[in-house]
Design an enzyme around this catalytic site. Structure first.
Site, mmCIF file in Angstrom:
data_model
loop_
_atom_site.group_PDB
_atom_site.id
_atom_site.type_symbol
_atom_site.label_atom_id
_atom_site.label_comp_id
_atom_site.label_asym_id
_atom_site.label_seq_id
_atom_site.Cartn_x
_atom_site.Cartn_y
_atom_site.Cartn_z
ATOM 1 N N ARG A 270 0.879 -1.268 0.273
ATOM 2 C CA ARG A 270 0.121 0.070 -0.489
ATOM 3 C C ARG A 270 0.692 1.491 0.213
ATOM 4 O O ARG A 270 0.577 2.771 -0.522
ATOM 5 C CB ARG A 270 -1.100 -0.200 1.299
ATOM 6 C CG ARG A 270 -2.198 0.910 1.278
ATOM 7 C CD ARG A 270 -3.030 0.621 1.993
ATOM 8 N NE ARG A 270 -3.916 0.332 1.253
ATOM 9 C CZ ARG A 270 -5.703 0.575 0.980
ATOM 10 N NH1 ARG A 270 -5.459 1.386 0.419
ATOM 11 N NH2 ARG A 270 -6.168 -0.346 0.727
ATOM 12 N N GLU B 48 -10.458 5.397 6.528
ATOM 13 C CA GLU B 48 -8.853 5.916 7.129
ATOM 14 C C GLU B 48 -8.253 7.323 6.889
ATOM 15 O O GLU B 48 -7.103 7.957 6.923
ATOM 16 C CB GLU B 48 -7.790 4.032 6.610
ATOM 17 C CG GLU B 48 -7.944 3.489 7.287
ATOM 18 C CD GLU B 48 -7.154 2.287 6.009
ATOM 19 O OE1 GLU B 48 -7.940 1.905 5.336
ATOM 20 O OE2 GLU B 48 -5.970 2.164 7.148
HETATM 21 N N1 MTE Z 1 -13.203 4.411 14.713
HETATM 22 C C1 MTE Z 1 -12.791 4.078 15.406
HETATM 23 N N2 MTE Z 1 -13.987 5.268 17.058
HETATM 24 N N3 MTE Z 1 -11.968 3.638 16.661
HETATM 25 C C2 MTE Z 1 -11.336 2.448 15.878
HETATM 26 O O1 MTE Z 1 -11.013 1.529 16.141
HETATM 27 N N4 MTE Z 1 -10.205 2.092 13.238
HETATM 28 C C3 MTE Z 1 -10.287 2.192 11.966
HETATM 29 C C4 MTE Z 1 -11.309 3.290 10.984
HETATM 30 N N5 MTE Z 1 -12.169 3.953 12.584
HETATM 31 C C5 MTE Z 1 -11.030 2.615 14.639
HETATM 32 C C6 MTE Z 1 -11.834 3.563 13.482
HETATM 33 C C7 MTE Z 1 -9.751 1.583 10.954
HETATM 34 S S1 MTE Z 1 -8.411 0.904 10.623
HETATM 35 C C8 MTE Z 1 -10.312 1.357 9.487
HETATM 36 S S2 MTE Z 1 -10.065 0.789 8.817
HETATM 37 C C9 MTE Z 1 -11.370 1.640 9.658
HETATM 38 O O2 MTE Z 1 -12.122 2.818 10.920
HETATM 39 C C10 MTE Z 1 -12.559 0.363 9.847
HETATM 40 O O3 MTE Z 1 -13.721 0.230 9.657
HETATM 41 P P1 MTE Z 1 -14.719 0.549 8.181
HETATM 42 O O4 MTE Z 1 -13.903 -0.551 7.237
HETATM 43 O O5 MTE Z 1 -15.955 0.220 8.686
HETATM 44 O O6 MTE Z 1 -14.796 1.929 7.773
HETATM 45 N N1 LUZ Z 2 -5.199 -4.403 5.331
HETATM 46 C C1 LUZ Z 2 -5.171 -5.908 4.298
HETATM 47 C C2 LUZ Z 2 -5.354 -3.021 4.768
HETATM 48 O O1 LUZ Z 2 -5.323 -6.692 4.688
HETATM 49 N N2 LUZ Z 2 -5.098 -5.375 3.510
HETATM 50 C C3 LUZ Z 2 -5.464 -3.847 2.863
HETATM 51 O O2 LUZ Z 2 -4.271 -3.056 2.019
HETATM 52 C C4 LUZ Z 2 -5.038 -3.307 3.959
HETATM 53 N N3 LUZ Z 2 -5.702 -1.741 3.976
HETATM 54 C C5 LUZ Z 2 -6.211 -0.609 4.488
HETATM 55 C C6 LUZ Z 2 -6.053 -1.539 6.139
HETATM 56 N N4 LUZ Z 2 -5.793 -2.601 6.450
HETATM 57 MO MO1 MOS Z 3 -7.555 -0.328 9.743
HETATM 58 S S1 MOS Z 3 -5.264 -0.326 9.339
HETATM 59 O O1 MOS Z 3 -7.257 -1.157 7.993
HETATM 60 O O2 MOS Z 3 -7.988 -1.806 10.397
#
Ligand code: MTE
Ligand code: LUZ
Ligand code: MOS
Length: 762
Positions: free
Chosen positions: A304, A707
């Site tokens: 990534r 993210e």
């Molecule tokens: N928001 C909160 N409150 N707590 C979390 O742990 N994780 C983040 C984001 N927002 C997180 C968060 C991360 S790393 C990701 S990948 C996404 O939430 C995952 O959830 P989604 O795919 O539903 O956006």
């Molecule tokens: N996890 C993963 C991830 O396994 N592949 C991905 O591309 C990725 N991208 C963002 C966050 N987690």
């Molecule tokens: Mo988020 S780093 O894809 O859990």
């Protein structure tokens, strides 16, 4: 609609792993972590620990009945150390006892004999020694060698970005309840229930169908529980398996900080070539990723980084060399942005180096090079629905960047010891797991005979509001009030083979699967309604606002009456939905293709004031124009944007992970590792919704949000740098995040030999 957990959270009623009422006979597990970063294990004496009152077992690698291995991408990570340890905190043995306190006390009585081996903590050093997790990966597009020779300007330099602690409020943990026939019920704080299930099956040598993993919610994950929850689930399962008793392992904060991995630090060497009219022509970079002692997700994170190397800019000739370096630190792992932020930080560093060398504003270069509709990313995917320029223009319209810059300069002219800095930060983030197979999801929906609905998917609620969005998707698709929908725990018995909730893709993947299940149910029950109303053409029937409509007009048939009737008519009121993202196609052998369903864009601006006597700083303004698509839930999405942004600012400014040369974590508590709190919230902090292109790949055109906003935080670093240079224009500053107040002070007042002011940038 508010985040569905909000009320229970503030009332303290939400249940996390550590809150689950204990089953009779529950035992408590404490893991002994290595005190050495790299050593041979020559002896292990557990007899004294085992002799303690209340200790039921002390387990080591020899007690693992299956494979002593939890490495997902590469099988290079034992669950319990065997023969050698490779980082401080690596689990060596487990104490299983009648109380958590006894387990912890007995753990200290295990006698480990280490024979020290050389410790490597730096990625560059590991690379020099050839210690790589995977062979170097290279992406070349265009003809970079020739292109550089035609450039009017070439700048080169290096940048470094640091690690970051996830600091989820709920630490890692699992509670394992043995059932008849060797079955295990596992309550885990994991983003990846299937990963935990698979890991336990492997370690215990039993089929996956013997293991049920259930996740109600997490007190935060941020990527830290995408892969690394498996360790604690598997250790608790081993304890339950060996004792036949329920076993609970919840890390205290100190162990969690010490024993788990973080965001990958990166060192990057770069070269950027520009044309006479300041267009980016060629970009070349080598990335040294500090992977830690095992692969974990590092190869995927590295990939990534590669995809996001040029951020939201057009660069026709690119040469990227990607190195994942094995060091004696805890294995680093997923963290919000997943390598993307590290790649984009290096690109912004290169742009900054160019701007400073050429004596132009960063914004001039950024503006001249933003991606436009139809441009290609270096990996070949074409930018569609590209909102890069649109978001910058909308931000400019909103806050007049030129005027903002003039105000900053005016402040600086009037204040000798207070300097303002400004930085604009465009972002671009690809949505999809870069590993194609992970882009699939399932949903199971039951409509009960009273018209209430229960939804299960593979998505894990971790504060990001996915359950709220899923409830909205079900309500919208079925045409009923959201109060009728209940989103159940994430459970491997109800939905199998789930991808982790990660990559910001949970709402899209699980939302589409849920939509498909609800569409199937809707078709069945509208057919019942059509029969009941004597309408031959089912397409004339619809359900809206809990009522049946015929030709768009409500008839005397409510949702409840319809469902009661459908049940009597023997209608299948349960459905499974399955979704696999279409159109993904990436060829890693050629480093070419379309790995993403779509991209998310946006632009933010930062204004910071640096106190040039103290080195402290405060953000006056952080304004972002973000591409949410057609937000399903503006309140949840805005919360994600603000939270992500602040987490990004923390990474770039105050959050400093410090290891000493022996590989011992020094920033091992919240007094030495600082995170943003309410007092570091920018004075003026606003995220606005860009009116721009969306895509059908996003669930109901509501784009992924988890993210991307973190990436804006990179602007914070360059705003502070801008202020430092306003105070001391001749300062020779390295590009080394985080920009802690200590570093700012040294940059403002340190002399040239200072470590913070060594390498000239360009
Ligand atoms: N928001 C909160 N409150 N707590 C979390 O742990 N994780 C983040 C984001 N927002 C997180 C968060 C991360 S790393 C990701 S990948 C996404 O939430 C995952 O959830 P989604 O795919 O539903 O956006
Ligand atoms: N996890 C993963 C991830 O396994 N592949 C991905 O591309 C990725 N991208 C963002 C966050 N987690
Ligand atoms: Mo988020 S780093 O894809 O859990």
């Amino acid at each position: 609609m508010k985040q569905s957990d909000a009320r229970a959270h503030v009332r303290g009623e939400s249940v996390f792993v550590d809150d689950v009422p204990l089953a009779r006979g529950t035992l408590f597990v404490a893991a002994l972590g290595s005190t050495e970063a790299h050593a041979r294990l020559t002896a292990l004496d557990t007899s004294e620990a085992l002799a303690q009152e209340g200790v039921r077992a002390v387990l080591t690698a020899a007690d693992v009945p299956g494979e002593n291995q939890i490495g997902g991408i590469i099988a290079d990570e034992p669950l319990l150390a065997e023969g050698a340890v490779h980082y401080c905190g690596q689990p060596i043995a487990l104490v299983v006892a009648t109380s958590a306190q006894v387990a912890h006390e007995a753990r200290a009585l295990i006698d480990v004999t280490y024979e020290a081996l050389p410790v490597v903590t730096s990625a560059r050093e590991a690379a020099k020694a050839g210690s790589l997790i995977i062979p170097p990966r290279r992406l070349r597009t265009g003809d970079p060698d020739v292109a550089f020779s035609t450039c009017a300007h070439v700048v080169q330099g290096s940048s470094r970005s640091g690690g970051q602690e996830h600091l989820y409020l709920e630490t890692q943990g699992a509670y394992v309840l043995p059932d008849e026939d060797g079955r295990l019920r596992v309550l885990s704080s994991t983003q990846g229930p299937t990963a935990v299930q698979r890991g336990i099956a492997r370690v215990l040598g039993i089929p996956m169908h013997r293991i049920e993993v259930d996740v109600r919610r997490l007190g935060g994950g941020f990527g830290g529980k995408e892969d690394q929850a498996t360790t604690w689930g598997a250790l608790a399962a081993l304890a339950a398996h060996c004792t036949g008793k329920p076993a609970k392992l919840v890390l205290d904060r100190e162990d969690d900080l010490r024993m788990t991995g973080r965001r990958h630090p990166y060192d990057v060497d770069f070269r950027l070539g520009l044309s006479e009219d300041l267009k980016f022509v060629a970009f070349e970079a080598t990335y040294y990723q500090n992977a830690g002692a095992a692969a974990d997700l590092s190869p995927a994170v590295l990939e990534r980084t590669m995809f996001h190397a040029t951020n939201a800019y057009r660069v026709p000739h690119v040469d990227l060399t990607m190195l994942s370096c094995r060091t004696n630190l805890p294995p680093n792992t997923a963290f919000r942005g997943f390598g993307g932020p590290q790649g984009m930080f290096a690109m912004e560093a290169a742009i900054t180096a160019a701007a400073e060398q050429l004596g132009v504003d960063r914004l001039t270069l950024q503006r001249a090079n933003l991606l436009e509709e139809g441009d290609s990313f270096p990996y070949g995917q074409v930018a569609e629905g590209c909102n890069a320029v649109a978001s910058l223009e909308a931000l400019d319209q909103w806050c007049d960047l030129k005027q903002m810059r003039a105000a900053v300069s005016a402040h600086n002219a009037a204040h000798p010891h207070s300097k303002r800095g400004m930085a604009v930060m465009p972002i671009c983030f690809g949505i999809s797991f870069t590993k194609k197979l992970l882009n699939q999801a399932g949903a199971l929906v039951h409509i009960y005979s009273d018209g209430s609905v229960a939804v299960s998917t593979g998505a894990v609620e971790m504060g990001q509001g996915v359950n709220t969005k899923l409830a909205q998707v079900a309500a919208r698709t079925l045409g009923i009030d959201v109060a009728r929908i209940r989103v159940e725990s994430t459970n491997t018995l109800r939905v199998a083979n789930t991808s982790p909730t990660a990559a910001s893709a949970a709402a899209d993947l699980n939302g589409h699967a849920l939509r498909l299940a609800c569409e199937a149910l809707s078709a069945r029950v509208t057919a019942v309604a059509a029969r009941k109303l004597g309408v031959g053409d089912v397409s004339r029937i619809a359900i809206r606002d809990d009522r049946v409509l015929q030709d768009g007009a409500p008839v005397a048939l409510s949702w409840e009456a319809l469902i009661a009737d459908a049940y009597v008519q023997r209608t299948n009121l349960s459905a499974h939905g399955y979704y696999a993202t279409p159109g993904l196609d990436y060829d890693a052998t050629r480093e070419h293709g379309s790995p993403f369903a779509y991209h998310v864009y946006g632009t933010a601006v930062f204004v910071v004031t640096v106190d040039c006597l103290r080195g402290t700083y405060a953000f006056d303004q952080v304004l972002a124009m973000h591409d949410f698509g057609e937000s399903l839930n503006p309140l949840v999405d805005q919360g994600q944007a603000e939270g992500g942004l602040v987490q990004g600012i923390g990474w770039m400014t105050m959050e400093e992970v410090v290891y000493d040369d022996a590989g011992v974590l020094r920033s091992n508590s919240l007094s030495t590792y600082k995170v943003p709190d309410v007092y570091s919230t920018p004075e003026r902090f606003e995220v606005r919704f860009l009116k721009g292109a969306s895509t059908e790949q996003a669930i109901y055109r509501s784009k992924a949000i988890g993210e991307p906003p973190l990436l804006y935080g990179i602007g914070a670093y360059f705003a502070i740098r801008d202020a430092i240079l306003a105070f001391r224009p001749d300062a020779e500053l390295s590009i080394d995040a985080p920009m802690t107040p200590e570093k700012v002070l040294l940059a403002l007042h340190g002399d040239e030999d200072d470590t913070t002011a060594t390498e000239p940038v360009a």
